[in-house]
Design a protein around this motif. Structure first.
Motif, PDB file in Angstrom:
ATOM      1  N   VAL A  79       0.818  -1.224   0.000  1.00 42.97           N
ATOM      2  CA  VAL A  79       0.000   0.000   0.000  1.00 42.97           C
ATOM      3  C   VAL A  79       0.849   1.271   0.000  1.00 42.97           C
ATOM      4  O   VAL A  79       0.661   2.132  -0.873  1.00 42.97           O
ATOM      5  CB  VAL A  79      -1.017   0.002   1.167  1.00 42.97           C
ATOM      6  CG1 VAL A  79      -1.678   1.367   1.320  1.00 42.97           C
ATOM      7  CG2 VAL A  79      -2.082  -1.054   0.944  1.00 42.97           C
ATOM      8  N   PRO A  80       1.793   1.461   0.928  1.00 44.21           N
ATOM      9  CA  PRO A  80       2.548   2.722   0.915  1.00 44.21           C
ATOM     10  C   PRO A  80       3.386   2.922  -0.344  1.00 44.21           C
ATOM     11  O   PRO A  80       3.594   4.052  -0.780  1.00 44.21           O
ATOM     12  CB  PRO A  80       3.426   2.657   2.167  1.00 44.21           C
ATOM     13  CG  PRO A  80       3.358   1.269   2.659  1.00 44.21           C
ATOM     14  CD  PRO A  80       2.157   0.619   2.055  1.00 44.21           C
TER      15      PRO A  80
ATOM     16  N   LEU B  35      -5.494  -2.444   0.965  1.00 49.11           N
ATOM     17  CA  LEU B  35      -5.585  -3.678   0.182  1.00 49.11           C
ATOM     18  C   LEU B  35      -5.899  -4.788   1.179  1.00 49.11           C
ATOM     19  O   LEU B  35      -5.109  -5.041   2.096  1.00 49.11           O
ATOM     20  CB  LEU B  35      -4.260  -3.986  -0.526  1.00 49.11           C
ATOM     21  CG  LEU B  35      -3.841  -3.062  -1.651  1.00 49.11           C
ATOM     22  CD1 LEU B  35      -2.425  -3.396  -2.106  1.00 49.11           C
ATOM     23  CD2 LEU B  35      -4.813  -3.137  -2.824  1.00 49.11           C
ATOM     24  N   ASP B  36      -7.046  -5.410   1.030  1.00 54.65           N
ATOM     25  CA  ASP B  36      -7.474  -6.455   1.961  1.00 54.65           C
ATOM     26  C   ASP B  36      -7.577  -7.796   1.242  1.00 54.65           C
ATOM     27  O   ASP B  36      -8.325  -7.932   0.264  1.00 54.65           O
ATOM     28  CB  ASP B  36      -8.822  -6.102   2.582  1.00 54.65           C
ATOM     29  CG  ASP B  36      -8.738  -4.841   3.425  1.00 54.65           C
ATOM     30  OD1 ASP B  36      -7.877  -4.795   4.323  1.00 54.65           O
ATOM     31  OD2 ASP B  36      -9.516  -3.904   3.168  1.00 54.65           O
ATOM     32  N   TYR B  37      -6.845  -8.771   1.743  1.00 58.47           N
ATOM     33  CA  TYR B  37      -6.790 -10.104   1.144  1.00 58.47           C
ATOM     34  C   TYR B  37      -7.826 -11.011   1.791  1.00 58.47           C
ATOM     35  O   TYR B  37      -7.864 -11.158   3.013  1.00 58.47           O
ATOM     36  CB  TYR B  37      -5.391 -10.694   1.316  1.00 58.47           C
ATOM     37  CG  TYR B  37      -5.269 -12.109   0.821  1.00 58.47           C
ATOM     38  CD1 TYR B  37      -5.395 -12.410  -0.521  1.00 58.47           C
ATOM     39  CD2 TYR B  37      -5.032 -13.154   1.708  1.00 58.47           C
ATOM     40  CE1 TYR B  37      -5.290 -13.713  -0.983  1.00 58.47           C
ATOM     41  CE2 TYR B  37      -4.915 -14.459   1.263  1.00 58.47           C
ATOM     42  CZ  TYR B  37      -5.055 -14.728  -0.084  1.00 58.47           C
ATOM     43  OH  TYR B  37      -4.941 -16.018  -0.539  1.00 58.47           O
ATOM     44  N   ASP B  38      -8.670 -11.627   0.980  1.00 57.26           N
ATOM     45  CA  ASP B  38      -9.648 -12.611   1.439  1.00 57.26           C
ATOM     46  C   ASP B  38      -9.115 -13.990   1.040  1.00 57.26           C
ATOM     47  O   ASP B  38      -9.178 -14.359  -0.138  1.00 57.26           O
ATOM     48  CB  ASP B  38     -11.004 -12.353   0.795  1.00 57.26           C
ATOM     49  CG  ASP B  38     -12.088 -13.305   1.264  1.00 57.26           C
ATOM     50  OD1 ASP B  38     -11.769 -14.464   1.631  1.00 57.26           O
ATOM     51  OD2 ASP B  38     -13.267 -12.914   1.242  1.00 57.26           O
ATOM     52  N   ALA B  39      -8.587 -14.720   2.008  1.00 58.89           N
ATOM     53  CA  ALA B  39      -7.952 -16.011   1.730  1.00 58.89           C
ATOM     54  C   ALA B  39      -8.949 -17.050   1.223  1.00 58.89           C
ATOM     55  O   ALA B  39      -8.597 -17.900   0.407  1.00 58.89           O
ATOM     56  CB  ALA B  39      -7.254 -16.528   2.986  1.00 58.89           C
TER      57      ALA B  39
ATOM     58  N   THR C 193      -9.400  -0.506  -1.621  1.00 60.64           N
ATOM     59  CA  THR C 193     -10.334   0.542  -1.236  1.00 60.64           C
ATOM     60  C   THR C 193      -9.640   1.886  -1.399  1.00 60.64           C
ATOM     61  O   THR C 193      -8.491   2.044  -0.992  1.00 60.64           O
ATOM     62  CB  THR C 193     -10.793   0.362   0.223  1.00 60.64           C
ATOM     63  OG1 THR C 193     -11.350  -0.962   0.359  1.00 60.64           O
ATOM     64  CG2 THR C 193     -11.843   1.389   0.610  1.00 60.64           C
ATOM     65  N   PHE C 194     -10.364   2.836  -1.989  1.00 60.07           N
ATOM     66  CA  PHE C 194      -9.817   4.149  -2.293  1.00 60.07           C
ATOM     67  C   PHE C 194     -10.438   5.207  -1.389  1.00 60.07           C
ATOM     68  O   PHE C 194     -11.484   4.975  -0.778  1.00 60.07           O
ATOM     69  CB  PHE C 194     -10.053   4.481  -3.770  1.00 60.07           C
ATOM     70  CG  PHE C 194      -9.319   3.544  -4.688  1.00 60.07           C
ATOM     71  CD1 PHE C 194      -8.042   3.854  -5.127  1.00 60.07           C
ATOM     72  CD2 PHE C 194      -9.882   2.339  -5.076  1.00 60.07           C
ATOM     73  CE1 PHE C 194      -7.344   2.977  -5.947  1.00 60.07           C
ATOM     74  CE2 PHE C 194      -9.197   1.462  -5.906  1.00 60.07           C
ATOM     75  CZ  PHE C 194      -7.920   1.781  -6.333  1.00 60.07           C
ATOM     76  N   LEU C 195      -9.794   6.359  -1.307  1.00 61.55           N
ATOM     77  CA  LEU C 195     -10.236   7.429  -0.408  1.00 61.55           C
ATOM     78  C   LEU C 195     -11.675   7.861  -0.655  1.00 61.55           C
ATOM     79  O   LEU C 195     -12.380   8.244   0.278  1.00 61.55           O
ATOM     80  CB  LEU C 195      -9.299   8.639  -0.527  1.00 61.55           C
ATOM     81  CG  LEU C 195      -7.889   8.435   0.023  1.00 61.55           C
ATOM     82  CD1 LEU C 195      -7.012   9.643  -0.284  1.00 61.55           C
ATOM     83  CD2 LEU C 195      -7.923   8.162   1.512  1.00 61.55           C
TER      84      LEU C 195
ATOM     85  N   GLU D 183     -14.242   0.749  -4.591  1.00 63.14           N
ATOM     86  CA  GLU D 183     -13.515  -0.505  -4.404  1.00 63.14           C
ATOM     87  C   GLU D 183     -13.267  -1.159  -5.752  1.00 63.14           C
ATOM     88  O   GLU D 183     -14.105  -1.070  -6.650  1.00 63.14           O
ATOM     89  CB  GLU D 183     -14.313  -1.479  -3.528  1.00 63.14           C
ATOM     90  CG  GLU D 183     -14.443  -1.058  -2.102  1.00 63.14           C
ATOM     91  CD  GLU D 183     -15.166  -2.102  -1.263  1.00 63.14           C
ATOM     92  OE1 GLU D 183     -15.800  -3.027  -1.842  1.00 63.14           O
ATOM     93  OE2 GLU D 183     -15.109  -2.008  -0.032  1.00 63.14           O
ATOM     94  N   LYS D 184     -12.113  -1.793  -5.869  1.00 62.55           N
ATOM     95  CA  LYS D 184     -11.798  -2.626  -7.029  1.00 62.55           C
ATOM     96  C   LYS D 184     -11.318  -3.963  -6.492  1.00 62.55           C
ATOM     97  O   LYS D 184     -10.726  -4.025  -5.411  1.00 62.55           O
ATOM     98  CB  LYS D 184     -10.721  -1.984  -7.898  1.00 62.55           C
ATOM     99  CG  LYS D 184     -11.181  -0.724  -8.610  1.00 62.55           C
ATOM    100  CD  LYS D 184     -10.124  -0.223  -9.554  1.00 62.55           C
ATOM    101  CE  LYS D 184     -10.612   1.001 -10.299  1.00 62.55           C
ATOM    102  NZ  LYS D 184      -9.578   1.488 -11.245  1.00 62.55           N
TER     103      LYS D 184
END
Length: 67
Positions: free
Chosen positions: A12-13, A27-31, A39-41, A45-46
């Motif tokens: 992310v940074p 950035l969130d990972y769904d295992a 997710t954007f400001l 979401e993409k």
């Protein structure tokens, strides 16, 4: 085994320093689904399909699918 959420957190940074993704929030990972949600400001979401990816392949797929 690679910690894919940690890879996302560290990515992310780096992406926030780019012109195209300066507004990236998380950035969130769904295992279970093997999907990363960006997710954007502005609340948008993409989603990036990262099924069967290694850590380096996951980075490439995230960038390709969210830019």
């Amino acid at each position: 085994m690679e910690d894919k959420q940690k890879i996302c957190d560290l990515l992310v940074p780096v992406l926030q320093e780019t012109r195209n993704l300066k507004d990236l929030l998380t950035l969130d990972y769904d295992a279970e689904k093997e999907v990363v949600t960006a997710t954007f400001l502005n609340g948008a979401e993409k989603h990036a399909n990262v099924a069967m990816d290694s850590g380096t392949s996951m980075i490439r797929d995230i960038i390709a699918q969210i830019v």
